[in-house]
Design a protein around this motif. Structure first.
Motif, PDB file in Angstrom:
ATOM      1  N   UNK A 172       0.855  -1.194   0.000  1.00  0.00           N
ATOM      2  CA  UNK A 172       0.000   0.000   0.000  1.00  0.00           C
ATOM      3  C   UNK A 172       0.882   1.231   0.000  1.00  0.00           C
ATOM      4  N   UNK A 173       0.379   2.302  -0.614  1.00  0.00           N
ATOM      5  CA  UNK A 173       1.101   3.569  -0.654  1.00  0.00           C
ATOM      6  C   UNK A 173       0.184   4.714  -0.241  1.00  0.00           C
ATOM      7  N   UNK A 174       0.684   5.547   0.666  1.00  0.00           N
ATOM      8  CA  UNK A 174       0.015   6.810   1.012  1.00  0.00           C
ATOM      9  C   UNK A 174       0.604   7.873   0.101  1.00  0.00           C
ATOM     10  N   UNK A 175      -0.225   8.391  -0.787  1.00  0.00           N
ATOM     11  CA  UNK A 175       0.212   9.393  -1.763  1.00  0.00           C
ATOM     12  C   UNK A 175       0.266  10.791  -1.142  1.00  0.00           C
ATOM     13  N   UNK A 176       0.984  11.702  -1.789  1.00  0.00           N
ATOM     14  CA  UNK A 176       1.066  13.077  -1.278  1.00  0.00           C
ATOM     15  C   UNK A 176      -0.290  13.781  -1.160  1.00  0.00           C
ATOM     16  N   UNK A 177      -1.267  13.355  -1.966  1.00  0.00           N
ATOM     17  CA  UNK A 177      -2.598  13.990  -1.904  1.00  0.00           C
ATOM     18  C   UNK A 177      -3.480  13.395  -0.812  1.00  0.00           C
ATOM     19  N   UNK A 178      -2.940  12.455  -0.043  1.00  0.00           N
ATOM     20  CA  UNK A 178      -3.677  11.857   1.056  1.00  0.00           C
ATOM     21  C   UNK A 178      -4.395  10.562   0.722  1.00  0.00           C
ATOM     22  N   UNK A 179      -4.395  10.166  -0.535  1.00  0.00           N
ATOM     23  CA  UNK A 179      -5.046   8.909  -0.902  1.00  0.00           C
ATOM     24  C   UNK A 179      -4.180   7.721  -0.507  1.00  0.00           C
ATOM     25  N   UNK A 180      -4.842   6.621  -0.207  1.00  0.00           N
ATOM     26  CA  UNK A 180      -4.168   5.366   0.094  1.00  0.00           C
ATOM     27  C   UNK A 180      -4.506   4.408  -1.041  1.00  0.00           C
ATOM     28  N   UNK A 181      -3.475   3.903  -1.714  1.00  0.00           N
ATOM     29  CA  UNK A 181      -3.708   3.030  -2.863  1.00  0.00           C
ATOM     30  C   UNK A 181      -3.059   1.670  -2.632  1.00  0.00           C
ATOM     31  N   UNK A 182      -3.726   0.629  -3.138  1.00  0.00           N
ATOM     32  CA  UNK A 182      -3.163  -0.710  -3.050  1.00  0.00           C
ATOM     33  C   UNK A 182      -2.176  -0.928  -4.200  1.00  0.00           C
ATOM     34  N   UNK A 183      -1.630  -2.107  -4.258  1.00  0.00           N
ATOM     35  CA  UNK A 183      -0.601  -2.428  -5.247  1.00  0.00           C
ATOM     36  C   UNK A 183      -1.091  -2.189  -6.678  1.00  0.00           C
ATOM     37  N   UNK A 184      -2.280  -2.695  -6.996  1.00  0.00           N
ATOM     38  CA  UNK A 184      -2.810  -2.563  -8.361  1.00  0.00           C
ATOM     39  C   UNK A 184      -2.984  -1.092  -8.745  1.00  0.00           C
ATOM     40  N   UNK A 185      -3.530  -0.296  -7.847  1.00  0.00           N
ATOM     41  CA  UNK A 185      -3.719   1.126  -8.140  1.00  0.00           C
ATOM     42  C   UNK A 185      -2.378   1.852  -8.242  1.00  0.00           C
ATOM     43  N   UNK A 186      -1.414   1.444  -7.427  1.00  0.00           N
ATOM     44  CA  UNK A 186      -0.088   2.044  -7.496  1.00  0.00           C
ATOM     45  C   UNK A 186       0.566   1.757  -8.841  1.00  0.00           C
ATOM     46  N   UNK A 187       0.469   0.505  -9.290  1.00  0.00           N
ATOM     47  CA  UNK A 187       1.048   0.155 -10.592  1.00  0.00           C
ATOM     48  C   UNK A 187       0.360   0.935 -11.716  1.00  0.00           C
ATOM     49  N   UNK A 188      -0.947   1.112 -11.607  1.00  0.00           N
ATOM     50  CA  UNK A 188      -1.692   1.869 -12.620  1.00  0.00           C
ATOM     51  C   UNK A 188      -1.246   3.333 -12.633  1.00  0.00           C
ATOM     52  N   UNK A 189      -1.090   3.946 -11.455  1.00  0.00           N
ATOM     53  CA  UNK A 189      -0.676   5.348 -11.419  1.00  0.00           C
ATOM     54  C   UNK A 189       0.784   5.499 -11.845  1.00  0.00           C
ATOM     55  N   UNK A 190       1.585   4.480 -11.600  1.00  0.00           N
ATOM     56  CA  UNK A 190       2.996   4.516 -11.988  1.00  0.00           C
ATOM     57  C   UNK A 190       3.169   4.442 -13.499  1.00  0.00           C
ATOM     58  N   UNK A 191       2.235   3.816 -14.179  1.00  0.00           N
ATOM     59  CA  UNK A 191       2.329   3.684 -15.638  1.00  0.00           C
ATOM     60  C   UNK A 191       2.243   5.034 -16.350  1.00  0.00           C
ATOM     61  N   UNK A 192       1.661   6.021 -15.686  1.00  0.00           N
ATOM     62  CA  UNK A 192       1.549   7.351 -16.287  1.00  0.00           C
ATOM     63  C   UNK A 192       2.874   8.093 -16.128  1.00  0.00           C
ATOM     64  N   UNK A 193       3.416   8.638 -17.214  1.00  0.00           N
ATOM     65  CA  UNK A 193       4.693   9.357 -17.113  1.00  0.00           C
ATOM     66  C   UNK A 193       4.602  10.527 -16.124  1.00  0.00           C
ATOM     67  N   UNK A 194       5.686  10.716 -15.366  1.00  0.00           N
ATOM     68  CA  UNK A 194       5.735  11.820 -14.420  1.00  0.00           C
ATOM     69  C   UNK A 194       6.239  13.077 -15.121  1.00  0.00           C
ATOM     70  N   UNK A 195       5.800  14.230 -14.639  1.00  0.00           N
ATOM     71  CA  UNK A 195       6.190  15.500 -15.242  1.00  0.00           C
ATOM     72  C   UNK A 195       7.514  16.019 -14.687  1.00  0.00           C
ATOM     73  N   UNK A 196       7.940  15.473 -13.561  1.00  0.00           N
ATOM     74  CA  UNK A 196       9.192  15.932 -12.956  1.00  0.00           C
ATOM     75  C   UNK A 196      10.371  15.285 -13.654  1.00  0.00           C
ATOM     76  N   UNK A 197      11.559  15.844 -13.425  1.00  0.00           N
ATOM     77  CA  UNK A 197      12.781  15.235 -13.967  1.00  0.00           C
ATOM     78  C   UNK A 197      13.895  15.323 -12.928  1.00  0.00           C
ATOM     79  N   UNK A 198      14.934  14.573 -13.156  1.00  0.00           N
ATOM     80  CA  UNK A 198      16.110  14.558 -12.278  1.00  0.00           C
ATOM     81  C   UNK A 198      15.776  14.138 -10.847  1.00  0.00           C
ATOM     82  N   UNK A 199      14.841  13.213 -10.691  1.00  0.00           N
ATOM     83  CA  UNK A 199      14.467  12.737  -9.359  1.00  0.00           C
ATOM     84  C   UNK A 199      15.644  12.000  -8.727  1.00  0.00           C
TER      85      UNK A 199
END
Length: 147
Positions: A46-73
């Motif tokens: 499970x992951x607690x996101x910065x916006x306060x949502x709690x997501x399980x593994x499947x939802x985390x993988x789904x949100x991870x599939x979307x490219x991030x706008x930040x760089x040089x992390x």
């Protein structure tokens, strides 16, 4: 056998493995690497996101599939604490330690730094919890905060 082959075949300490997994985790966020996350996340993750949502593994993988706008992390000020199953602190090595601390679960605290889409600096903190399951370290929990 050459000394370099011997060095590569030597077992890594739990600390060394967790340093690499932490790097893989950060790189996977930056690259939207769902395949690598699928390999290193426990089924009960499970992951607690910065916006306060709690997501399980499947939802985390789904949100991870979307490219991030930040760089040089990157991760900074990484602290890895390794514990035994009896909840005793095994060792609190510094991030550059190469000792042989062994345990069953670990907590990683770190600060992140990155560049936002507008070019300004961004940052945050995270805490990841890892458990050794069947001899493999897997992430079971993450908490992410943006500053």
């Amino acid at each position: 056998m050459s000394s370099s082959a011997t060095a590569r075949s030597a077992p890594q300490s739990d600390h060394d493995v967790l340093v690499q997994l932490n790097t893989d985790y950060i790189n996977s966020v930056q690259r939207s690497d769902v395949k690598r996350f699928d390999e290193i996340l426990a089924s009960e993750f499970y992951c607690s996101n910065p916006d306060g949502t709690l997501v399980d593994r499947a939802a985390f993988l789904k949100q991870t599939a979307k490219p991030v706008a930040i760089r040089d992390l990157r991760a900074e000020d990484v602290m890895i604490r390794i514990f035994s199953s009896a909840h005793d602190l095994v060792r609190e090595p510094v991030s550059t330690s190469r000792d042989h601390a062994q345990g069953d679960f670990a907590i990683i605290h770190a600060r992140t730094a990155y560049t936002k889409p507008d070019g300004s600096a961004g940052g945050g903190r995270y805490t990841d919890v890892w458990a050794k399951q069947n001899g493999r370290w897997l992430a079971v929990s993450a908490h992410v905060t943006r500053l």
